[in-house]
Motif scaffolding. Structure first.
Motif, PDB file in Angstrom:
ATOM      1  N   GLU A   1       4.218  -5.294  -7.981  1.00  0.00           N
ATOM      2  CA  GLU A   1       2.917  -5.451  -7.329  1.00  0.00           C
ATOM      3  C   GLU A   1       2.158  -4.135  -7.185  1.00  0.00           C
ATOM      4  OE1 GLU A   1       1.055  -8.072  -6.341  1.00  0.00           O
ATOM      5  OE2 GLU A   1       2.513  -9.200  -7.515  1.00  0.00           O
ATOM      6  N   TRP A   2       2.875  -3.039  -7.154  1.00  0.00           N
ATOM      7  CA  TRP A   2       2.266  -1.706  -6.968  1.00  0.00           C
ATOM      8  C   TRP A   2       1.096  -1.472  -7.916  1.00  0.00           C
ATOM      9  CZ3 TRP A   2       2.080   1.910  -3.431  1.00  0.00           C
ATOM     10  CH2 TRP A   2       1.886   3.244  -3.747  1.00  0.00           C
ATOM     11  N   ILE A   3       1.196  -1.918  -9.157  1.00  0.00           N
ATOM     12  CA  ILE A   3       0.096  -1.690 -10.103  1.00  0.00           C
ATOM     13  C   ILE A   3      -0.798  -2.917 -10.303  1.00  0.00           C
ATOM     14  CG2 ILE A   3       1.183   0.196 -11.398  1.00  0.00           C
ATOM     15  CD1 ILE A   3       1.839  -1.994 -13.552  1.00  0.00           C
ATOM     16  N   HIS A   4      -0.504  -3.991  -9.596  1.00  0.00           N
ATOM     17  CA  HIS A   4      -1.352  -5.175  -9.764  1.00  0.00           C
ATOM     18  C   HIS A   4      -2.542  -5.185  -8.814  1.00  0.00           C
ATOM     19  CE1 HIS A   4       2.200  -7.438 -11.795  1.00  0.00           C
ATOM     20  NE2 HIS A   4       1.599  -6.584 -12.589  1.00  0.00           N
ATOM     21  N   GLN A   5      -2.395  -4.522  -7.674  1.00  0.00           N
ATOM     22  CA  GLN A   5      -3.516  -4.440  -6.735  1.00  0.00           C
ATOM     23  C   GLN A   5      -4.411  -3.273  -7.148  1.00  0.00           C
ATOM     24  OE1 GLN A   5      -3.519  -6.942  -4.672  1.00  0.00           O
ATOM     25  NE2 GLN A   5      -1.501  -7.509  -5.487  1.00  0.00           N
ATOM     26  N   LYS A   6      -5.700  -3.339  -6.737  1.00  0.00           N
ATOM     27  CA  LYS A   6      -6.614  -2.290  -7.202  1.00  0.00           C
ATOM     28  C   LYS A   6      -6.312  -0.937  -6.554  1.00  0.00           C
ATOM     29  CE  LYS A   6     -10.404  -3.385  -4.068  1.00  0.00           C
ATOM     30  NZ  LYS A   6     -11.744  -3.959  -4.005  1.00  0.00           N
ATOM     31  N   TRP A   7      -6.739   0.110  -7.230  1.00  0.00           N
ATOM     32  CA  TRP A   7      -6.583   1.481  -6.730  1.00  0.00           C
ATOM     33  C   TRP A   7      -7.777   1.817  -5.850  1.00  0.00           C
ATOM     34  CZ3 TRP A   7      -2.083   4.003  -7.068  1.00  0.00           C
ATOM     35  CH2 TRP A   7      -1.117   3.409  -7.877  1.00  0.00           C
ATOM     36  N   PRO A   8      -7.589   2.762  -4.925  1.00  0.00           N
ATOM     37  CA  PRO A   8      -8.606   2.954  -3.876  1.00  0.00           C
ATOM     38  C   PRO A   8      -9.996   3.324  -4.395  1.00  0.00           C
ATOM     39  CG  PRO A   8      -6.599   4.195  -3.351  1.00  0.00           C
ATOM     40  CD  PRO A   8      -6.398   3.599  -4.705  1.00  0.00           C
ATOM     41  N   TRP A   9     -10.062   4.024  -5.522  1.00  0.00           N
ATOM     42  CA  TRP A   9     -11.371   4.488  -5.987  1.00  0.00           C
ATOM     43  C   TRP A   9     -12.159   3.393  -6.709  1.00  0.00           C
ATOM     44  CZ3 TRP A   9      -6.616   6.532  -7.283  1.00  0.00           C
ATOM     45  CH2 TRP A   9      -6.107   6.195  -8.535  1.00  0.00           C
ATOM     46  N   GLU A  10     -11.530   2.265  -6.953  1.00  0.00           N
ATOM     47  CA  GLU A  10     -12.227   1.205  -7.691  1.00  0.00           C
ATOM     48  C   GLU A  10     -13.347   0.569  -6.881  1.00  0.00           C
ATOM     49  OE1 GLU A  10      -9.710  -1.642  -9.723  1.00  0.00           O
ATOM     50  OE2 GLU A  10      -8.109  -0.165  -9.827  1.00  0.00           O
ATOM     51  N   GLY A  11     -13.260   0.632  -5.563  1.00  0.00           N
ATOM     52  CA  GLY A  11     -14.314   0.073  -4.719  1.00  0.00           C
ATOM     53  C   GLY A  11     -14.305  -1.442  -4.727  1.00  0.00           C
ATOM     54  N   GLY A  12     -15.316  -2.020  -4.056  1.00  0.00           N
ATOM     55  CA  GLY A  12     -15.323  -3.465  -3.899  1.00  0.00           C
ATOM     56  C   GLY A  12     -15.988  -4.210  -5.031  1.00  0.00           C
TER      57      GLY A  12
ATOM     58  N   LEU B   1       0.834  -1.204   0.000  1.00  0.00           N
ATOM     59  CA  LEU B   1       0.000   0.000   0.000  1.00  0.00           C
ATOM     60  C   LEU B   1       0.864   1.249   0.000  1.00  0.00           C
ATOM     61  CD1 LEU B   1      -2.644  -1.113   2.666  1.00  0.00           C
ATOM     62  CD2 LEU B   1      -2.868  -1.167   0.182  1.00  0.00           C
TER      63      LEU B   1
END
Lengths: 207, 103
Positions: free
Chosen positions: B78-89, B64
């Protein structure tokens, strides 16, 4: 210098789009009392503060406002996801849509673009701290107004968090103003600019 | 301290949000009450909990923060493989989720 942290200050997960509510909440992104004005106000004013306590408070609250800016943009993004053209037309989102589609752009609810004249950086710390306290209350009122319009708990919950932070920031700016005034002549707070005419010093930077 | 290894991804993420907020809030209090010993102790305690949780999250789920990106046991970015905060659940990926042009 800033580092990005890949999470929101308070989680947001909105599942029901609503173009009408997106349009009013957008005002807290780029409107007259929005988070863009707040962050730019504090992060600009701090350079003219006369003591390290005030410099720290403006830096740390200004930084938190950037996180709030991101939260407001997230709310608007999630409220405008997967809208149909019928919904865009029905809820009056067509005027925004034509220029920005569903991208994020700083404007007030009424369409007025963000403008640096929505905040001041006077180079006078007493003046600036009074503005900051007023700004926090104006933002709180705007969140109050939003909460009267919003019924979806997924939207209202993060708005309530943002509203609560305005109150904390008002308190902290009040303390910062008091600490600065304690370093000045109590019979003459408002007659001059303490940063320009009579710079104050304080521990640990006292001469 | 809670046993961080036993928390699920969403539990650990919630925990990071909570201890990070404690740090955010006490920082502002300390800016105007720099000699308050109780607040200083609170800051130290929660700052340590936050750092440990961020490290554990990076190790198991991806970073994070850039400072913990180095901890992720992976050869990929990994920095760009996890979702960004605004994407939501509700969405699992970004721009191509509808994979369709104008309708």
């Amino acid at each position: 210098m800033w580092n990005y942290e890949k999470r929101l200050q308070y989680p947001i997960n909105i599942t029901q789009p609503n173009a009408q509510i997106a349009q009013v909440i957008m005002s807290q992104y780029g409107g007259p009392d929005g988070e863009m004005g707040a962050s730019m106000r504090y992060l600009s004013q701090r350079f003219a503060m006369p003591n390290r306590q005030a410099m720290g408070m403006l830096t740390d609250i200004g930084t938190e406002e950037l996180a709030h800016l991101e939260m407001v943009a997230t709310i608007v993004t999630q409220l405008t996801r997967n809208l149909s053209m019928d919904e865009i037309k029905k809820y009056g989102f067509d005027k925004y849509y034509i220029d920005h589609t569903v991208g994020i752009w700083p404007q007030a609810a009424g369409g007025v673009p963000f403008n640096a004249c929505e905040f001041q950086s006077k180079g006078d710390p007493i003046t600036d701290l009074f503005e900051d306290m007023a700004a926090e209350q104006k933002a709180r009122t705007t969140y109050d107004n939003i909460l009267r319009l919003v019924k979806d708990p997924e939207v209202a919950d993060p708005i309530r968090f943002l509203r609560a932070r305005e109150i904390v920031h008002f308190q902290r700016f009040g303390e910062t103003l008091r600490i600065l005034q304690e370093q000045l002549d109590s019979q003459n707070f408002y007659a001059f600019n303490p940063s320009f005419d009579a710079p104050t010093t304080c521990p640990p930077c006292a001469k | 301290m809670r046993n961080l290894c036993q928390l699920s991804q969403s539990q650990l993420f919630d925990y990071i949000n909570k201890v990070s907020f404690a740090v955010n809030d006490i920082i502002l209090f300390l800016d105007s009450h720099p000699k308050n010993q109780e607040a200083l102790a609170y800051f130290h305690e929660h700052s340590e909990l936050r750092n440990a949780a961020l490290k554990e999250y990076a190790r198991r789920f991806g970073p994070l923060t850039i400072d913990t990106a180095n901890d992720a046991a992976s050869n990929s970015w990994e920095w760009i493989h996890q979702k960004w905060p605004w994407e939501g659940g509700s969405c699992s990926c970004g721009t191509m989720r509808n994979d369709c042009s104008i309708r």
